[in-house]
Design a protein around this motif. Structure first.
Motif, mmCIF file in Angstrom:
data_model
loop_
_atom_site.group_PDB
_atom_site.id
_atom_site.type_symbol
_atom_site.label_atom_id
_atom_site.label_comp_id
_atom_site.label_asym_id
_atom_site.label_seq_id
_atom_site.Cartn_x
_atom_site.Cartn_y
_atom_site.Cartn_z
ATOM 1 N N GLU A 16 26.715 -8.604 6.196
ATOM 2 C CA GLU A 16 26.241 -7.991 7.438
ATOM 3 C C GLU A 16 24.733 -7.775 7.414
ATOM 4 O O GLU A 16 24.126 -7.527 8.441
ATOM 5 C CB GLU A 16 26.984 -6.680 7.689
ATOM 6 N N GLY A 17 24.114 -7.835 6.212
ATOM 7 C CA GLY A 17 22.668 -7.784 6.105
ATOM 8 C C GLY A 17 22.052 -6.412 5.894
ATOM 9 O O GLY A 17 20.853 -6.307 5.706
ATOM 10 N N ALA A 18 22.834 -5.358 5.922
ATOM 11 C CA ALA A 18 22.296 -4.010 5.747
ATOM 12 C C ALA A 18 22.231 -3.649 4.269
ATOM 13 O O ALA A 18 22.992 -4.169 3.455
ATOM 14 C CB ALA A 18 23.169 -2.998 6.487
ATOM 15 N N LEU A 19 21.326 -2.748 3.944
ATOM 16 C CA LEU A 19 21.246 -2.201 2.597
ATOM 17 C C LEU A 19 22.414 -1.239 2.428
ATOM 18 O O LEU A 19 22.598 -0.322 3.236
ATOM 19 C CB LEU A 19 19.918 -1.457 2.410
ATOM 20 N N LEU A 20 23.223 -1.463 1.400
ATOM 21 C CA LEU A 20 24.416 -0.645 1.181
ATOM 22 C C LEU A 20 24.299 0.122 -0.121
ATOM 23 O O LEU A 20 24.020 -0.468 -1.163
ATOM 24 C CB LEU A 20 25.663 -1.530 1.148
ATOM 25 N N ARG A 21 24.548 1.414 -0.069
ATOM 26 C CA ARG A 21 24.539 2.234 -1.278
ATOM 27 C C ARG A 21 25.899 2.167 -1.958
ATOM 28 O O ARG A 21 26.926 2.031 -1.301
ATOM 29 C CB ARG A 21 24.211 3.693 -0.926
ATOM 30 N N ALA A 22 25.878 2.300 -3.288
ATOM 31 C CA ALA A 22 27.120 2.281 -4.061
ATOM 32 C C ALA A 22 28.052 3.385 -3.585
ATOM 33 O O ALA A 22 29.266 3.183 -3.494
ATOM 34 C CB ALA A 22 26.824 2.427 -5.550
ATOM 35 N N ILE A 50 22.469 -11.015 -5.194
ATOM 36 C CA ILE A 50 22.405 -9.606 -4.796
ATOM 37 C C ILE A 50 21.146 -8.998 -5.388
ATOM 38 O O ILE A 50 20.835 -9.202 -6.555
ATOM 39 C CB ILE A 50 23.648 -8.839 -5.288
ATOM 40 N N GLU A 51 20.454 -8.241 -4.562
ATOM 41 C CA GLU A 51 19.271 -7.528 -5.015
ATOM 42 C C GLU A 51 19.520 -6.045 -4.828
ATOM 43 O O GLU A 51 20.104 -5.637 -3.827
ATOM 44 C CB GLU A 51 18.077 -7.963 -4.152
ATOM 45 N N GLY A 52 19.084 -5.242 -5.771
ATOM 46 C CA GLY A 52 19.245 -3.805 -5.637
ATOM 47 C C GLY A 52 19.455 -3.136 -6.970
ATOM 48 O O GLY A 52 19.425 -3.782 -8.016
ATOM 49 N N GLU A 53 19.655 -1.830 -6.897
ATOM 50 C CA GLU A 53 19.863 -1.067 -8.107
ATOM 51 C C GLU A 53 20.546 0.243 -7.778
ATOM 52 O O GLU A 53 20.593 0.668 -6.618
ATOM 53 C CB GLU A 53 18.540 -0.810 -8.820
ATOM 54 N N ARG A 62 19.764 -13.790 0.127
ATOM 55 C CA ARG A 62 19.856 -14.915 1.071
ATOM 56 C C ARG A 62 21.319 -15.063 1.480
ATOM 57 O O ARG A 62 22.206 -14.593 0.777
ATOM 58 C CB ARG A 62 19.318 -16.203 0.446
ATOM 59 N N PRO A 63 21.570 -15.703 2.584
ATOM 60 C CA PRO A 63 22.960 -15.871 3.025
ATOM 61 C C PRO A 63 23.798 -16.572 1.966
ATOM 62 O O PRO A 63 23.311 -17.432 1.240
ATOM 63 C CB PRO A 63 22.851 -16.726 4.284
#
Length: 119
Positions: A16-22, A50-53, A62-63
């Protein structure tokens, strides 16, 4: 929900493209944050972009999709044969993955040509 089903749900949510928190993913999927952290690490190990922490959130870089393919009749026959072989694999993880992959591929494949009995 199995681990593979959870991976699929995580990927659907990330698409969906949104930043999602754990924390949000954990609540939505009914698991702990720690499970989400481990799942994200596993998905990254599998090559999912996947990018994040922890504490910030996760997003797809990317898609996640395959480009369109144009297959010959011979390639389609080979793909159908390989799917049947993979689905019958004795290793449960591979067999399960093959069955879900085969269902996705068959959903977009044209029907198998019928043998010409009038020849």
């Amino acid at each position: 929900m199995t681990r593979n089903e959870r991976f699929e749900q995580i990927l659907l949510l990330l698409r969906e493209g949104a930043l999602l928190r754990a924390r949000d993913l954990a609540a939505r999927l009914g698991v702990s944050e720690r499970t989400i952290w481990r799942d994200m690490a596993t998905l990254v190990d599998y090559g999912v972009p996947i990018e994040g922490e922890r504490g910030v959130g996760y997003i797809l870089r990317r898609p996640l999709a395959l480009p369109p393919l144009v297959l010959t009749h011979e390639e389609m026959a080979a793909l159908r044969h390989l799917l049947r072989l993979a689905e019958a694999h004795a290793d449960t993880r591979i067999g399960t993955g093959a069955r879900t992959l085969a269902a996705k591929i068959r959903a977009v494949m044209p029907p198998e040509p019928e043998e010409d009995a009038a020849v």
